[in-house]
Design an enzyme around this catalytic site. Structure first.
Site, short mmCIF file in Angstrom:
data_model
loop_
_atom_site.label_atom_id
_atom_site.label_comp_id
_atom_site.label_asym_id
_atom_site.label_seq_id
_atom_site.Cartn_x
_atom_site.Cartn_y
_atom_site.Cartn_z
N ASN A 1 -87.34 38.46 -131.71
CA ASN A 1 -87.96 39.50 -132.52
C ASN A 1 -88.96 40.24 -131.63
OD1 ASN A 1 -89.31 41.05 -134.38
ND2 ASN A 1 -90.14 39.33 -135.56
N LYS B 1 -90.62 42.82 -132.25
CA LYS B 1 -91.71 43.42 -133.04
C LYS B 1 -91.97 44.86 -132.57
CE LYS B 1 -93.40 38.85 -134.03
NZ LYS B 1 -94.50 37.98 -134.36
N HIS C 1 -90.34 38.84 -143.14
CA HIS C 1 -91.20 38.35 -142.07
C HIS C 1 -92.65 38.33 -142.55
CE1 HIS C 1 -93.40 38.07 -138.33
NE2 HIS C 1 -92.31 37.54 -137.83
N GLU D 1 -95.34 39.14 -141.23
CA GLU D 1 -96.14 40.35 -140.96
C GLU D 1 -95.87 41.42 -142.01
OE1 GLU D 1 -94.98 40.48 -136.88
OE2 GLU D 1 -96.22 38.71 -136.54
N GLU E 1 -91.03 30.04 -140.74
CA GLU E 1 -92.07 30.47 -139.81
C GLU E 1 -93.44 30.26 -140.43
OE1 GLU E 1 -90.48 33.45 -136.79
OE2 GLU E 1 -90.88 34.61 -138.57
N GLY F 1 -97.54 33.95 -133.35
CA GLY F 1 -98.34 34.74 -132.43
C GLY F 1 -99.69 34.12 -132.10
N SER G 1 -94.58 30.74 -132.23
CA SER G 1 -95.04 30.32 -130.89
C SER G 1 -94.02 29.45 -130.14
CB SER G 1 -96.40 29.63 -130.98
OG SER G 1 -97.36 30.55 -131.47
P1 PGA Z 1 -94.12 34.34 -132.00
O1 PGA Z 1 -93.47 35.15 -133.22
O2 PGA Z 1 -92.99 33.60 -131.31
O3 PGA Z 1 -94.75 35.36 -131.13
O4 PGA Z 1 -95.10 33.39 -132.60
C1 PGA Z 1 -92.43 34.61 -133.99
C2 PGA Z 1 -92.01 35.55 -135.07
O5 PGA Z 1 -92.88 36.22 -135.65
O6 PGA Z 1 -90.82 35.64 -135.40
#
Ligand code: PGA
Length: 323
Positions: free
Chosen positions: A79, A81, A163, A165, A233, A239, A279
């Site tokens: 992803n 982003k 997601h 976010e 997640e 993140g 992460s």
């Molecule tokens: P990250 O993001 O690996 O940077 O923690 C994962 C995601 O949001 O799918």
């Protein structure tokens, strides 16, 4: 960790052995000692014993791979982003085109909308392309939105929906996300359906409740689970560099698979990929991949580096230790 490898070894020599069952229970006790306040211990203990016993009795190797509870193909999504420029994406695509991937993994990347066309026209067919979001229904007068039809038109095979976010920064709710999933599936897109709890929800002992609520919203809206991959997640791990431990991830994955079994069907529970995100990187993916109910990963930050993303894809090898 010691209990974990003992469990794995005993399964290798005799998958149904009493030793395996004991080591699972020991694992549950280990978790109790290490991660829980007394308030929720009793309920937690019984939940764990129940799921460990269930696992022991229903386990079977799939495709000669002893560490997979589900029967779906390993799946790794990147992803990207809201990152990248034409130039950086051209470099990333070139690194991905040069990478060597194990054959038995579905590999998907999700660029920002505006770069999908560039990625589609330069990326190897070995890797499928996903969008990071889409509109709830057919296109039209919806300024700033992108429809499922348009994603199909530019060659996307997948879309990430729900997601964290989008749930927590943009404010999308369960019903809205569910509708998006139903519509995307109707247009022939695969859906990477994200679920997961906030830190405050975990600390309040609500992890399973939140995940089940997210699952129910998807279940209420999708006509079939054939083209759905579930991404667990935990929001506190996204993140932040704070990855869930393999045991923490596994216990939610097994609970989600159990939810599917009880609320949809045993077949869907077995076939549906449940991938972990939060992460994940080149260093922690191997231990996570060894968990039986982890069928792959959704990777954010580490997916922006081609070689590291390739090693995460290839962590599927750790599932084959005893095949
Ligand atoms: P990250 O993001 O690996 O940077 O923690 C994962 C995601 O949001 O799918």
């Amino acid at each position: 960790m010691a209990a974990l490898s003992t469990s794995l070894n005993s399964r290798v020599t005799n998958p149904n052995s009493v030793a395996t069952q004991f080591s699972r229970l020991r694992r549950a006790c280990f978790k109790l000692d290490n991660s829980l306040s007394t308030a929720s211990t009793t309920q937690y203990f019984f939940q764990n014993v129940d799921s460990q016993l269930r696992l022991s009795s229903s386990r079977r190797g799939s495709r000669g791979v002893v560490t997979m509870a589900g029967s779906g193909k390993f799946f790794v999504g990147g992803n990207w982003k809201c990152n990248g420029t034409k130039e950086s994406i051209s470099k990333l695509v070139s690194d991905l085109n040069d990478a060597k991937f194990e054959t038995d993994v579905d590999v998907v990347v999700a660029p920002p909308f505006v770069y999908i066309d560039q990625v589609k026209s330069s990326l190897t067919n070995r890797i499928e392309v996903s969008a990071q979001n889409c509109w709830i229904g057919k296109g039209g007068a919806f300024t700033g939105e992108i429809s499922g039809e348009q994603l199909k038109d530019v060659g996307c095979q997948w879309v990430i929906l729900g997601h964290s976010e989008r749930r927590h920064i943009i404010g999308e709710n369960d019903e809205f996300i569910g509708k998006k999933a139903g519509y995307a599936l109707s247009q022939g897109l695969g859906v990477i359906a994200c679920i997961g709890e906030l830190l405050s929800e975990r600390e309040a002992g609500k992890t399973f409740d939140v995940c089940y609520q997210h699952m129910k919203a998807f279940a209420d809206a999708v006509p079939s689970w054939d083209n759905v991959v579930i991404a667990y997640e935990p929001v506190w791990a996204i993140g932040t560099g704070k990855v869930a431990t393999p045991v923490q991830a596994q216990e939610v994955h097994v609970a989600v698979r159990d939810w599917l079994k009880k609320n949809v069907s045993a077949e869907v529970a077995s076939k549906t990929r449940i991938i972990y995100g939060g992460s994940v990187n080149g260093s922690n993916c191997t231990e996570l991949a060894k968990q039986e109910d982890i069928d792959g990963f959704l990777v954010g930050g580490a997916s922006l580096k081609g070689p590291e993303f390739a090693s995460i894809v290839n962590s599927v090898s750790s599932k084959k230790v005893a095949a």
